[in-house]
Design a protein around this motif. Structure first.
Motif, PDB file in Angstrom:
ATOM      1  N   TRP A 171      -3.650  16.282   0.736  1.00 10.17           N
ATOM      2  CA  TRP A 171      -3.903  14.916   0.254  1.00 10.17           C
ATOM      3  C   TRP A 171      -2.619  14.096   0.256  1.00 10.17           C
ATOM      4  N   GLN A 172      -1.525  14.697  -0.250  1.00  7.29           N
ATOM      5  CA  GLN A 172      -0.277  13.954  -0.342  1.00  7.29           C
ATOM      6  C   GLN A 172       0.259  13.582   1.037  1.00  7.29           C
ATOM      7  N   SER A 173       0.181  14.525   1.975  1.00  9.18           N
ATOM      8  CA  SER A 173       0.700  14.237   3.317  1.00  9.18           C
ATOM      9  C   SER A 173      -0.153  13.180   4.016  1.00  9.18           C
ATOM     10  N   VAL A 174      -1.476  13.228   3.822  1.00 12.43           N
ATOM     11  CA  VAL A 174      -2.352  12.212   4.421  1.00 12.43           C
ATOM     12  C   VAL A 174      -2.064  10.840   3.798  1.00 12.43           C
ATOM     13  N   TYR A 175      -1.910  10.803   2.493  1.00 14.59           N
ATOM     14  CA  TYR A 175      -1.609   9.538   1.813  1.00 14.59           C
ATOM     15  C   TYR A 175      -0.329   8.918   2.382  1.00 14.59           C
ATOM     16  N   GLU A 176       0.720   9.734   2.485  1.00 15.30           N
ATOM     17  CA  GLU A 176       1.999   9.222   2.995  1.00 15.30           C
ATOM     18  C   GLU A 176       1.884   8.797   4.449  1.00 15.30           C
ATOM     19  N   ALA A 177       1.140   9.591   5.254  1.00 18.15           N
ATOM     20  CA  ALA A 177       0.987   9.242   6.660  1.00 18.15           C
ATOM     21  C   ALA A 177       0.198   7.947   6.830  1.00 18.15           C
ATOM     22  N   MET A 178      -0.898   7.789   6.055  1.00 15.79           N
ATOM     23  CA  MET A 178      -1.692   6.560   6.145  1.00 15.79           C
ATOM     24  C   MET A 178      -0.878   5.360   5.654  1.00 15.79           C
ATOM     25  N   GLU A 179      -0.143   5.551   4.569  1.00 13.80           N
ATOM     26  CA  GLU A 179       0.681   4.460   4.039  1.00 13.80           C
ATOM     27  C   GLU A 179       1.706   4.017   5.079  1.00 13.80           C
ATOM     28  N   THR A 180       2.340   5.009   5.731  1.00 12.60           N
ATOM     29  CA  THR A 180       3.341   4.675   6.738  1.00 12.60           C
ATOM     30  C   THR A 180       2.701   4.083   7.981  1.00 12.60           C
ATOM     31  N   GLY A 181       1.578   4.693   8.426  1.00 12.31           N
ATOM     32  CA  GLY A 181       0.932   4.221   9.639  1.00 12.31           C
ATOM     33  C   GLY A 181       0.345   2.833   9.503  1.00 12.31           C
ATOM     34  N   ILE A 182      -0.361   2.576   8.398  1.00 13.58           N
ATOM     35  CA  ILE A 182      -0.932   1.243   8.183  1.00 13.58           C
ATOM     36  C   ILE A 182       0.177   0.237   7.898  1.00 13.58           C
ATOM     37  N   GLY A 183       1.176   0.699   7.121  1.00 14.97           N
ATOM     38  CA  GLY A 183       2.293  -0.197   6.819  1.00 14.97           C
ATOM     39  C   GLY A 183       3.067  -0.590   8.050  1.00 14.97           C
ATOM     40  N   ALA A 184       3.038   0.273   9.092  1.00 17.88           N
ATOM     41  CA  ALA A 184       3.764  -0.047  10.319  1.00 17.88           C
ATOM     42  C   ALA A 184       3.223  -1.313  10.971  1.00 17.88           C
ATOM     43  N   ILE A 185       1.939  -1.632  10.724  1.00 14.95           N
ATOM     44  CA  ILE A 185       1.349  -2.844  11.307  1.00 14.95           C
ATOM     45  C   ILE A 185       2.047  -4.083  10.759  1.00 14.95           C
ATOM     46  N   LEU A 186       2.567  -3.978   9.530  1.00 17.40           N
ATOM     47  CA  LEU A 186       3.197  -5.125   8.885  1.00 17.40           C
ATOM     48  C   LEU A 186       4.674  -5.270   9.218  1.00 17.40           C
TER      49      LEU A 186
END
Length: 399
Positions: free
Chosen positions: A54-69
């Motif tokens: 869960w923690q690794s997915v959360y961090e990966a999604m946060e980084t991946g989605i945040g990369a759009i910004l």
């Protein structure tokens, strides 16, 4: 040109809007992705703890989605993918499972983006669709980075594991193993601490004594073999199970081109150093004439000779000095006859067959040996002395 620029600006606006809303829903997205992955992939359930996942997915999604910004130079999604991949390699998760998780994450992210735009600006869905290729390409780049990082980490771990296995074998074979190390070795090598073991040492002149096609059998029948390579010889630890040294010897014959020494059976990993020393002793009793496998228990008199070379040299000089003083051809005839006679258990008829001569010739040569040495082959003690002296001549360096 102006139209394309306006379109690109609109795509960036919609993507940033959707990304901002998805970041607000990140825990829910993480729950969905983790659930979908674990429901469809047993490897994740077995090898990756739920909290870690869960923690690794959360961090990966946060980084991946945040990369759009973020502008491209500031994106950190590839580094995040590499870190996660190294972690999964260390946990033993198959790479296929890791890469499937990226496909699932792409689906979850895209569904989330479509859902946000549908809720807030449904008329902008066609604009979002134009960005689909970029979204999937971004996830593909993450997957490629993860795969490369996984392979590198896997190679590092394999190298360290192989080195550790070799180090553990060395410690067991070289009498450096205490009780704790024996336990560690048993776990790392998947071997029982207590069991029936033998050690095999093989050698060819100038190289290892194993079959020269480079193959080293990991098992022969019911015997498991672990090999340790050296520049001029090879060592194998044999877990015998219910097999005996005799079965091991016969199973090895097709694989040994030079000489091999086999120890007696020992009863556990802690005794492998002793078994290695005894296998070396057995190997030293080989004459080097063609393929030869020496079991120590069959070569004990010769092993005594090679283990005490100085004393054996005195014995051969004291017993066979008159024979050794003959010219080389005459000396070899008599020594070869004595060797054949001993090998044939005192049968002149059988010795004559091996020597391609008449049995009376064998008798005549034996009498000459007795006359020269002052020993009688009718006396057991004299036979012992002659046999040991002959081993010393054959096995020890001249001079």
């Amino acid at each position: 040109m102006g139209i394309r620029s306006a379109d690109d600006d609109e795509v960036r606006r919609i993507m940033r809007l959707a990304a901002s809303r998805l970041l607000e829903r990140l825990p829910e997205l993480t729950d969905e992705l983790v659930a979908r992955t674990r429901d469809t992939d047993e490897a994740y359930r077995r090898m990756v703890p739920t909290d870690d996942h869960w923690q690794s997915v959360y961090e990966a999604m946060e980084t991946g989605i945040g990369a759009i910004l973020l502008p491209r130079p500031e994106r950190r999604d590839l580094q995040q993918a590499e870190r996660t991949a190294r972690r999964r390699a260390e946990q033993g998760l198959p790479m296929d499972s890791l890469l499937r998780s990226y496909r699932v994450s792409a689906q979850v992210m895209w569904d989330g983006l479509v859902g946000v735009v549908t809720e807030e600006e449904p008329d902008s869905l066609p604009v979002l669709i134009r960005s689909a290729t970029k979204v999937w390409n971004a996830v593909d780049r993450q997957a490629v980075a993860a795969a490369e990082s996984y392979r590198r980490r896997e190679a590092e771990m394999f190298g360290r594991t192989a080195e550790r296995i070799q180090a553990l074998l060395d410690a067991l074979l070289e009498d450096r193993a205490d009780a704790a190390l024996v336990r560690s070795a048993a776990a790392a090598l998947d071997l029982p601490e207590l069991g029936r073991y033998a050690v095999v040492i093989t050698r060819l002149p100038g190289r290892g004594g194993h079959a020269d096609d480079g193959s080293r059998p990991a098992g022969l029948g019911g015997v498991r073999l672990l090999w340790r390579m050296r520049p001029d010889y090879e060592v194998a630890v044999a877990l015998l199970h219910d097999e005996g040294v005799e079965e091991l010897t016969e199973a090895l014959r097709p694989h040994v081109l030079g000489c091999a020494g086999i120890s007696p059976v020992v009863e556990g990993l802690a005794e492998l150093a002793q078994a290695r020393r005894l296998a070396e002793l057995a190997l030293r009793t080989c004459t080097g004439e063609g393929p030869e496998i020496a079991r120590l228990e069959d070569r004990l008199p010769a092993a005594l000779v090679v283990s005490q070379p100085e004393l054996a040299g005195h014995l051969s000089a004291a017993v066979l000095r008159p024979v050794l003083a003959l010219d080389p051809a005459d000396r070899e005839v008599l020594l070869g006859t004595l060797e054949a006679w001993l090998r044939c258990e005192g049968s002149a008829m059988r010795a004559a067959g091996q020597l391609y001569c008449h049995r009376n010739t064998v008798f005549n040569r034996i009498r000459r040996i007795e006359q020269l040495t002052g020993r009688s082959l009718a006396r057991p003690l004299d036979i012992v002395e002659l046999a040991l002296a002959l081993d010393a001549v054959r096995l020890l360096p001249a001079g």
